[in-house]
Write a protein that holds these residues in place. Sequence first.
Motif, short mmCIF file in Angstrom:
data_model
loop_
_atom_site.label_atom_id
_atom_site.label_comp_id
_atom_site.label_asym_id
_atom_site.label_seq_id
_atom_site.Cartn_x
_atom_site.Cartn_y
_atom_site.Cartn_z
N PRO A 117 0.79 -1.24 0.00
CA PRO A 117 0.00 0.00 0.00
C PRO A 117 0.82 1.28 0.00
O PRO A 117 0.25 2.37 -0.17
N TRP A 118 2.15 1.21 0.18
CA TRP A 118 2.98 2.42 0.17
C TRP A 118 3.21 2.93 -1.26
O TRP A 118 3.63 4.07 -1.44
N SER A 234 -7.47 5.92 8.56
CA SER A 234 -6.32 6.78 8.86
C SER A 234 -5.05 5.96 8.84
O SER A 234 -5.08 4.73 8.96
N ALA A 235 -3.93 6.65 8.73
CA ALA A 235 -2.65 6.04 9.06
C ALA A 235 -2.50 6.00 10.57
O ALA A 235 -3.15 6.75 11.30
N ARG A 236 -1.70 5.06 11.04
CA ARG A 236 -1.23 5.01 12.44
C ARG A 236 -2.34 4.76 13.47
O ARG A 236 -2.17 5.08 14.65
N ILE A 407 -0.53 1.25 5.32
CA ILE A 407 -0.35 2.70 5.37
C ILE A 407 -1.67 3.38 5.72
O ILE A 407 -1.69 4.55 6.13
N ARG A 408 -2.78 2.65 5.59
CA ARG A 408 -4.09 3.19 5.95
C ARG A 408 -4.93 2.07 6.56
O ARG A 408 -5.12 1.03 5.94
N GLU A 409 -5.42 2.30 7.76
CA GLU A 409 -6.17 1.30 8.51
C GLU A 409 -7.60 1.79 8.74
O GLU A 409 -7.90 2.98 8.55
#
Length: 434
Positions: A117-118, A234-236, A407-409
């Motif tokens: 996903p990056w 979102s990321a993280r 990279i996105r959850e």
Amino acid sequence: MTSKKQNTFNQALIQFLDNSPTPFHAVKNMASRLEAHGFIQLDESQTWSLEEGGRYYVTRNDSSIVAFTRGQLELGFRMTGAHTDSPCLKLKPKPELHRHQYLQLGVEVYGGALLNPWFDRDLSLAGRVHYLTTSGQLASGLIDYQRAIAIIPSLAIHLDREANKNRTVNPQKHIPPILSQLGKDEKADVRTLLKERLVEEGFEDVAEVLEFDLSFYDTQGASIIGLNNEFITSARLDNLLSCFVGLESLIQSADQSDASTVLVCNDHEEVGSQSAVGAQGPMLQSILERICETPEQFRRAMTQTVMISTDNAHGIHPNYADKHDGNHGPIINQGTVIKINANQRYATNDETAALFRWLCQQEKAECQHFTVRTDMGCGSTIGPITAGELGIKTLDIGLPTFGMHSIRETCGIKDAYELSNILKRFFELKAFPY
């Protein structure tokens, strides 16, 4: 139908996620929020004079934080823990790559990142920079380019017809991001670029950039999505989601708790926690010992202490449902997940799980269970590490999530707010119901 309080909570969560591209920024933002609610920063190199009812916090390496209220020590501690780090791409010390008139930067994969996903994402760069001042002193500052400055382009399918069947990612060869084009004989120096960025961000005394800890991140902000606005992407989310939930619970309960309450957010969980600021390091125990007045008081307090380790949980993916045990597939927006592993990869036992289910009942909140398929390996958290280091009752919980380590959850709009209320009730417990 969502409540006004839940909407306000989620908007604050989104802002926190967007403003915290690295652990350094997350800790800075948490410290600002704590100070706005009367928490005082302590210096570990100085003598502490703690008052009953006082609110305090400590940071290490600018990337780990412990916040606490000092209550009646004979009641023990009510603790919740999370981690500030997420899988990402970190800049190498000498990252400059000049190839075919493009400037690329060499990166190292931090943690168990899902790499595919990056590709083809708008990337920015943020983190901490150490520099020499014009007066010859060492100093540091946080930077964040905030805008898209890089991309990792995919190889076109025309040049790899089997891409959808068997393409693999070589992290050394395939993921250095492209930042710019250069003239035929032009070279770039990252430390010069960082010096310019420091000046742009208001650091006027920079003579020379010495070292840095910088990470690429996706510039797309957190969003509420879904036909009925059911999800947050979102990321993280792993694990700033839990950091934010724990922070808000600690703040909201600060005036209502008779026992001492603690929030610990460690760095380096994604790489094993064995560092000076990780859960396997001495930070938490050192602070708890200093809160107590004598070694005897510390040992007695530990017998009355419970730790809730809050991390994300794998929500059952409808396209990959066979990756879950048939009876243990957590659903997003249907409650916090109690994580259990017979081989102690999670710290939960029947006693601590029962306590959490009781807390959920008091809040009229749902909870779920997760245990990994018996034929699959199980991840872990700071829970077993903390339990082993301190010898305290511990449980592992998490909020159901899709795409963990991407990279996105994705998580649910209900779960974080509900968990914040459960943890607030936990912090306010004067005595445990057993």
